[in-house]
Enzyme design. Sequence first.
Site, PDB file in Angstrom:
ATOM      1  N   TYR A 154       0.837  -1.219   0.000  1.00 14.67           N
ATOM      2  CA  TYR A 154       0.000   0.000   0.000  1.00 14.67           C
ATOM      3  C   TYR A 154       0.868   1.263   0.000  1.00 14.67           C
ATOM      4  O   TYR A 154       0.632   2.204  -0.773  1.00 14.67           O
ATOM      5  CB  TYR A 154      -0.896  -0.064   1.234  1.00 14.67           C
ATOM      6  CG  TYR A 154      -1.884   1.067   1.400  1.00 14.67           C
ATOM      7  CD1 TYR A 154      -3.037   1.138   0.617  1.00 14.67           C
ATOM      8  CD2 TYR A 154      -1.681   2.044   2.370  1.00 14.67           C
ATOM      9  CE1 TYR A 154      -3.955   2.169   0.802  1.00 14.67           C
ATOM     10  CE2 TYR A 154      -2.594   3.067   2.560  1.00 14.67           C
ATOM     11  CZ  TYR A 154      -3.739   3.125   1.774  1.00 14.67           C
ATOM     12  OH  TYR A 154      -4.651   4.139   1.958  1.00 14.67           O
ATOM     13  N   LYS A 158       0.992   4.183  -2.814  1.00 14.91           N
ATOM     14  CA  LYS A 158       0.669   5.576  -2.469  1.00 14.91           C
ATOM     15  C   LYS A 158       1.863   6.501  -2.714  1.00 14.91           C
ATOM     16  O   LYS A 158       1.682   7.668  -3.076  1.00 14.91           O
ATOM     17  CB  LYS A 158       0.207   5.665  -1.009  1.00 14.91           C
ATOM     18  CG  LYS A 158      -1.123   4.958  -0.749  1.00 14.91           C
ATOM     19  CD  LYS A 158      -2.230   5.554  -1.604  1.00 14.91           C
ATOM     20  CE  LYS A 158      -3.589   4.968  -1.299  1.00 14.91           C
ATOM     21  NZ  LYS A 158      -4.631   5.486  -2.200  1.00 14.91           N
TER      22      LYS A 158
HETATM   23  P1  NAP Z   1     -13.233   2.680   1.644  1.00 19.64           P
HETATM   24  O1  NAP Z   1     -14.167   3.259   2.629  1.00 19.64           O
HETATM   25  O2  NAP Z   1     -12.768   1.275   1.805  1.00 19.64           O
HETATM   26  O3  NAP Z   1     -13.835   2.881   0.175  1.00 19.64           O
HETATM   27  C1  NAP Z   1     -13.111   2.453  -0.936  1.00 19.64           C
HETATM   28  C2  NAP Z   1     -13.833   2.852  -2.190  1.00 19.64           C
HETATM   29  O4  NAP Z   1     -13.047   2.409  -3.314  1.00 19.64           O
HETATM   30  C3  NAP Z   1     -15.205   2.199  -2.328  1.00 19.64           C
HETATM   31  O5  NAP Z   1     -16.108   3.135  -2.860  1.00 19.64           O
HETATM   32  C4  NAP Z   1     -14.947   1.061  -3.314  1.00 19.64           C
HETATM   33  O6  NAP Z   1     -16.079   0.784  -4.142  1.00 19.64           O
HETATM   34  C5  NAP Z   1     -13.859   1.669  -4.189  1.00 19.64           C
HETATM   35  N1  NAP Z   1     -13.094   0.660  -4.913  1.00 19.64           N
HETATM   36  C6  NAP Z   1     -12.252  -0.271  -4.406  1.00 19.64           C
HETATM   37  N2  NAP Z   1     -11.738  -1.025  -5.400  1.00 19.64           N
HETATM   38  C7  NAP Z   1     -12.278  -0.562  -6.560  1.00 19.64           C
HETATM   39  C8  NAP Z   1     -12.137  -0.913  -7.922  1.00 19.64           C
HETATM   40  N3  NAP Z   1     -11.317  -1.910  -8.306  1.00 19.64           N
HETATM   41  N4  NAP Z   1     -12.846  -0.218  -8.842  1.00 19.64           N
HETATM   42  C9  NAP Z   1     -13.664   0.800  -8.474  1.00 19.64           C
HETATM   43  N5  NAP Z   1     -13.839   1.182  -7.211  1.00 19.64           N
HETATM   44  C10 NAP Z   1     -13.146   0.512  -6.252  1.00 19.64           C
HETATM   45  O7  NAP Z   1     -11.876   3.551   1.583  1.00 19.64           O
HETATM   46  P2  NAP Z   1     -11.587   5.048   2.043  1.00 19.64           P
HETATM   47  O8  NAP Z   1     -11.045   4.993   3.419  1.00 19.64           O
HETATM   48  O9  NAP Z   1     -12.725   5.931   1.719  1.00 19.64           O
HETATM   49  O10 NAP Z   1     -10.361   5.379   1.089  1.00 19.64           O
HETATM   50  C11 NAP Z   1     -10.490   6.147  -0.088  1.00 19.64           C
HETATM   51  C12 NAP Z   1      -9.092   6.488  -0.594  1.00 19.64           C
HETATM   52  O11 NAP Z   1      -8.386   7.214   0.421  1.00 19.64           O
HETATM   53  C13 NAP Z   1      -8.253   5.249  -0.870  1.00 19.64           C
HETATM   54  O12 NAP Z   1      -7.422   5.476  -1.988  1.00 19.64           O
HETATM   55  C14 NAP Z   1      -7.421   5.101   0.375  1.00 19.64           C
HETATM   56  O13 NAP Z   1      -6.253   4.411   0.132  1.00 19.64           O
HETATM   57  C15 NAP Z   1      -7.177   6.567   0.717  1.00 19.64           C
HETATM   58  N6  NAP Z   1      -6.832   6.803   2.116  1.00 19.64           N
HETATM   59  C16 NAP Z   1      -7.685   6.474   3.127  1.00 19.64           C
HETATM   60  C17 NAP Z   1      -7.315   6.735   4.434  1.00 19.64           C
HETATM   61  C18 NAP Z   1      -8.191   6.422   5.611  1.00 19.64           C
HETATM   62  O14 NAP Z   1      -7.747   6.618   6.750  1.00 19.64           O
HETATM   63  N7  NAP Z   1      -9.409   5.989   5.422  1.00 19.64           N
HETATM   64  C19 NAP Z   1      -6.069   7.336   4.711  1.00 19.64           C
HETATM   65  C20 NAP Z   1      -5.234   7.657   3.651  1.00 19.64           C
HETATM   66  C21 NAP Z   1      -5.624   7.391   2.358  1.00 19.64           C
HETATM   67  P3  NAP Z   1     -17.071  -0.493  -3.949  1.00 19.64           P
HETATM   68  O15 NAP Z   1     -17.324  -0.650  -2.485  1.00 19.64           O
HETATM   69  O16 NAP Z   1     -18.268  -0.076  -4.743  1.00 19.64           O
HETATM   70  O17 NAP Z   1     -16.347  -1.667  -4.563  1.00 19.64           O
END
Ligand code: NAP
Length: 247
Positions: A154, A158
């Site tokens: 990951y 990133k």
């Molecule tokens: P999340 O709640 O797990 O949601 C992930 C989203 O990505 C869902 O809408 C999912 O869609 C979609 N997704 C996953 N694989 C996919 C694919 N192959 N094609 C299309 N859509 C896909 O994650 P989040 O926490 O909101 O994270 C969003 C972004 O922020 C990510 O890039 C993550 O790495 C980054 N991030 C998050 C955090 C954190 O603390 N949460 C921190 C730093 C960075 P479906 O459910 O419809 O499949």
Amino acid sequence: MLEGKVALITGASRGIGRAIAIEMARSKATVIINYLGSEDKAKEVKEIIEGFGGKAILAKFDVSNPEEVKNAVKDLEPQVPSIDILVNNAGITRDTLFLRMKEKDWEDVLRTNLFSAFYVTQAVLPYMLKNRWGRIINISSVVAFSGNVGQVNYATAKAGLIGFTKSLALELAGRNITVNAIAPGYIQTDMTEKLPDKVKEAFLKEIPLGRAGLPEEVAHVAVFLASDKASYITGTVIHVNGGLLRW
Ligand code: NAP
């Protein structure tokens, strides 16, 4: 603020992407909600947006599959005049110590978090080049800068997004297209909900603001970067992490 613009947000059915879709729609953009598995949740986001008079379109496709991406963006053509704003947000984790990491854990995470940015950006870019206006926002992570135990795959993906952002910004600056990254810290979503309690507590102790961030707190930064107010910002990273990582 984003009136007349069309924004494609990948992974907008849940978490940070969902909040970005809603906040961009509140700022009057027409929003394309990409999703993969969570159809009901994606429909719910569309309903929320339409509930306050916004415009939203659903687009189911797998960001890690280049053919699916190309076809989906082509299928959107009759529905939208252009795509002006792209948020490469979709992401997954497959956490495990490197010694136990399977090639599939490595590949799935790289494909979904990093290769996807190549596929979707290439598909959408012709619109931005034609309009001589565009905003590309890549959602990276604090771990691109700090590293993290159990997240070699990951953190690599990133960190790759940061190089992608900086280099593409240089190539597209002359076309009036900005490319920036947001590096969220610990944000309350399904992705962090599944972390073991011990890991959550350890994170919270390290955050000077003493709490996890909300998806909306990332979304507001994305709206700003997408707006004309951010017209002189490109090739940079905005950290949204409650002070977790200081420079
Ligand atoms: P999340 O709640 O797990 O949601 C992930 C989203 O990505 C869902 O809408 C999912 O869609 C979609 N997704 C996953 N694989 C996919 C694919 N192959 N094609 C299309 N859509 C896909 O994650 P989040 O926490 O909101 O994270 C969003 C972004 O922020 C990510 O890039 C993550 O790495 C980054 N991030 C998050 C955090 C954190 O603390 N949460 C921190 C730093 C960075 P479906 O459910 O419809 O499949």
